[in-house]
Scaffold this motif. Sequence first.
Motif, PDB file in Angstrom:
ATOM      1  N   ILE A 172      28.355  43.806  30.777  1.00  0.00           N
ATOM      2  CA  ILE A 172      28.978  42.723  30.332  1.00  0.00           C
ATOM      3  C   ILE A 172      29.233  42.780  28.861  1.00  0.00           C
ATOM      4  O   ILE A 172      28.380  43.384  28.099  1.00  0.00           O
ATOM      5  N   ASP A 173      30.241  41.951  28.380  1.00  0.00           N
ATOM      6  CA  ASP A 173      30.525  41.651  26.843  1.00  0.00           C
ATOM      7  C   ASP A 173      29.266  40.930  26.300  1.00  0.00           C
ATOM      8  O   ASP A 173      29.269  39.759  27.154  1.00  0.00           O
ATOM      9  N   GLY A 174      28.893  41.108  25.268  1.00  0.00           N
ATOM     10  CA  GLY A 174      27.641  40.172  24.593  1.00  0.00           C
ATOM     11  C   GLY A 174      28.238  38.790  24.777  1.00  0.00           C
ATOM     12  O   GLY A 174      27.459  37.826  24.442  1.00  0.00           O
ATOM     13  N   ALA A 217      24.411  37.085  24.819  1.00  0.00           N
ATOM     14  CA  ALA A 217      23.913  38.026  23.557  1.00  0.00           C
ATOM     15  C   ALA A 217      23.213  36.779  22.766  1.00  0.00           C
ATOM     16  O   ALA A 217      22.148  37.000  22.121  1.00  0.00           O
ATOM     17  N   GLY A 218      23.564  35.428  22.777  1.00  0.00           N
ATOM     18  CA  GLY A 218      22.960  34.322  21.949  1.00  0.00           C
ATOM     19  C   GLY A 218      21.489  34.024  22.592  1.00  0.00           C
ATOM     20  O   GLY A 218      20.569  33.926  21.914  1.00  0.00           O
ATOM     21  N   LEU A 219      21.568  34.278  24.020  1.00  0.00           N
ATOM     22  CA  LEU A 219      20.435  34.138  24.746  1.00  0.00           C
ATOM     23  C   LEU A 219      19.189  35.121  24.419  1.00  0.00           C
ATOM     24  O   LEU A 219      18.414  34.743  24.252  1.00  0.00           O
ATOM     25  N   VAL A 220      19.870  36.548  24.563  1.00  0.00           N
ATOM     26  CA  VAL A 220      18.907  37.633  24.052  1.00  0.00           C
ATOM     27  C   VAL A 220      18.297  37.530  22.771  1.00  0.00           C
ATOM     28  O   VAL A 220      17.138  37.561  22.547  1.00  0.00           O
ATOM     29  N   ILE A 221      19.272  36.881  21.580  1.00  0.00           N
ATOM     30  CA  ILE A 221      18.696  36.901  20.152  1.00  0.00           C
ATOM     31  C   ILE A 221      17.818  35.716  20.070  1.00  0.00           C
ATOM     32  O   ILE A 221      16.818  35.801  19.594  1.00  0.00           O
ATOM     33  N   ILE A 268      17.324  40.265  15.528  1.00  0.00           N
ATOM     34  CA  ILE A 268      18.701  40.780  16.055  1.00  0.00           C
ATOM     35  C   ILE A 268      18.424  42.196  16.634  1.00  0.00           C
ATOM     36  O   ILE A 268      17.736  43.324  15.899  1.00  0.00           O
ATOM     37  N   PRO A 269      18.524  42.494  18.012  1.00  0.00           N
ATOM     38  CA  PRO A 269      17.874  43.621  18.480  1.00  0.00           C
ATOM     39  C   PRO A 269      18.928  44.884  18.230  1.00  0.00           C
ATOM     40  O   PRO A 269      19.806  44.619  17.588  1.00  0.00           O
ATOM     41  N   THR A 270      18.269  46.085  18.287  1.00  0.00           N
ATOM     42  CA  THR A 270      18.899  47.418  18.136  1.00  0.00           C
ATOM     43  C   THR A 270      19.413  47.785  19.273  1.00  0.00           C
ATOM     44  O   THR A 270      18.853  47.506  20.346  1.00  0.00           O
ATOM     45  N   VAL A 271      20.271  48.864  19.229  1.00  0.00           N
ATOM     46  CA  VAL A 271      20.928  49.510  20.573  1.00  0.00           C
ATOM     47  C   VAL A 271      19.727  50.450  21.318  1.00  0.00           C
ATOM     48  O   VAL A 271      18.975  50.872  20.566  1.00  0.00           O
ATOM     49  N   GLY A 272      19.262  50.114  22.731  1.00  0.00           N
ATOM     50  CA  GLY A 272      18.656  50.419  23.283  1.00  0.00           C
ATOM     51  C   GLY A 272      17.318  49.777  23.561  1.00  0.00           C
ATOM     52  O   GLY A 272      16.562  50.104  24.484  1.00  0.00           O
ATOM     53  N   GLU A 291      27.715  45.703  17.104  1.00  0.00           N
ATOM     54  CA  GLU A 291      28.648  45.830  15.774  1.00  0.00           C
ATOM     55  C   GLU A 291      27.952  44.792  14.597  1.00  0.00           C
ATOM     56  O   GLU A 291      27.941  43.752  14.923  1.00  0.00           O
ATOM     57  N   ASN A 292      27.494  45.347  13.369  1.00  0.00           N
ATOM     58  CA  ASN A 292      26.844  44.819  12.441  1.00  0.00           C
ATOM     59  C   ASN A 292      25.664  43.843  13.284  1.00  0.00           C
ATOM     60  O   ASN A 292      24.859  44.605  13.507  1.00  0.00           O
ATOM     61  N   ASN A 293      25.794  42.418  13.098  1.00  0.00           N
ATOM     62  CA  ASN A 293      24.689  41.691  13.372  1.00  0.00           C
ATOM     63  C   ASN A 293      25.028  41.015  14.868  1.00  0.00           C
ATOM     64  O   ASN A 293      24.310  40.367  15.348  1.00  0.00           O
ATOM     65  N   ARG A 294      26.121  41.579  15.488  1.00  0.00           N
ATOM     66  CA  ARG A 294      26.643  40.990  16.713  1.00  0.00           C
ATOM     67  C   ARG A 294      26.428  42.144  17.714  1.00  0.00           C
ATOM     68  O   ARG A 294      26.755  43.288  17.959  1.00  0.00           O
ATOM     69  N   ILE A 295      25.804  41.349  19.177  1.00  0.00           N
ATOM     70  CA  ILE A 295      25.587  42.243  20.247  1.00  0.00           C
ATOM     71  C   ILE A 295      26.795  42.323  21.037  1.00  0.00           C
ATOM     72  O   ILE A 295      27.474  41.344  21.279  1.00  0.00           O
ATOM     73  N   THR A 296      27.621  43.500  21.282  1.00  0.00           N
ATOM     74  CA  THR A 296      28.888  43.734  21.956  1.00  0.00           C
ATOM     75  C   THR A 296      28.636  43.925  23.417  1.00  0.00           C
ATOM     76  O   THR A 296      29.751  43.668  24.125  1.00  0.00           O
TER      77      THR A 296
END
Length: 446
Positions: free
Chosen positions: A368-370, A394-398, A404-408, A424-429
């Motif tokens: 899904i899209d973040g 994405a907001g729920l994950v953060i 701010i999580p990293t990829v993986g 992308e930057n500080n946004r989970i996509t």
Amino acid sequence: MDAAASGSLDSAFWITSAAIMGLLLLSAFFSGSETALTAASRGKLRAAQDRGSRGAAKALEITEDNERLIGSVLLGNNLVNILATSLATALFTGLFGESGVALATLVMTLLVLIFAEVLPKTYAITNAETAASGVAPLIAIVVRIFAPVVSAIRVLVRGVLRVFGVKTDPDSHILAVREEIAGALQLGHSEGVVEKEDRDRILGALDLGDRTVEEIMLHRSGIEMINADSAPTEILQQCLESSHTRLPVFRDDPENIIGVIHAKDLLRAMYKLLEEAGTPETALQGFKVTDVAMKPYFVPDTTSLDDQMRQFLRRRTHFALVVDEYGSLQGLITLEDILEEIVGEITDEFDPQGDHPIRKAEDGNYLIDGMMTIRDFNRATDWNLPDDEANTVAGLVIHEAQMIPTVGQVFSFHGFRFEVMARENNRITKLKVRPLDDAAVAEPAV
């Protein structure tokens, strides 16, 4: 003398028996009335009233005060039951002596249970609205007659409850209408009577008053805008290439919105200038986007969706810019966004990625899209992720990760596994989500 005594005994027997049967009929009436009036749907009674049913109107009237209604019916029911049992005891004692008490208890228990309780209540619950409309006029008279006694009993009961620290509110409703409808829909869906889409549409309409524009607006980071200082050719090209028919116009700073331009208004203005000038180059030289743009319409981010939809309909517009309490631009909302909360995603041939808002992989994960809202995700999957602390997945994950999580990175909470796929930057996509199972429970990454 013996014949006269025998005749007198026979007449007393039949009179007492007839009185007992009459009292049992009254008991059946009170028992069935109580069940019918409490089980009848007020919505169906209202519809019957609109069709001209006086009985339904009377049923609605007397059920407004359930405490007084039930008190009156129970008082009448207990009076006739006790009187019938007393007469039966006297009758059987005269016929069988002391053993008549036990026999009277057995016989009256069976008669009351079958003919005064189970039978009338079974009929009443099967034909609740019809029975309620039929008995309402008579029960209204009973309520009026017993009103003084019931009022005294209510005062006594509340006084006893107050001694034990229980406070009663006569004006409170046992079940709120919205919760009653929502519960019926959920039950109907679980039993296969109500389709998921129908349930979601009705619940979506009911939720409009409890949700704000901030929850569903397009965030300002995703708004496509037009710079008022751009060349006319650039503005025209941007509008033609855009998938949107309305675009905000800013000057100097994206926060400084000075208008909203509609593609139809732009094309009309361009065509008029072209007719007057004759050549496209000359026509575009005299074009000013501010002459065509409409005045921007700003709304607070705390406005409820129900109120905002009414404002859209009243103002005959479909587009509003959302600002916070400091007047800063937060996003935009359209009438289509609100309608999508009722009917689900609305897409057309111009919507990018409109055919695949969510994709399920072969391994059971959802890609899904973040920025997908939690509500839309729950609708698509029939899951129950909480949306109290965040609007998007994405907001729920953060929020849960407190970083701010990293990829993986992988997180597990609320019974689901979340894996960050892109950022992308500080946004989970991009996110990969699936329910947790006993075989593989991923620990939160650090």
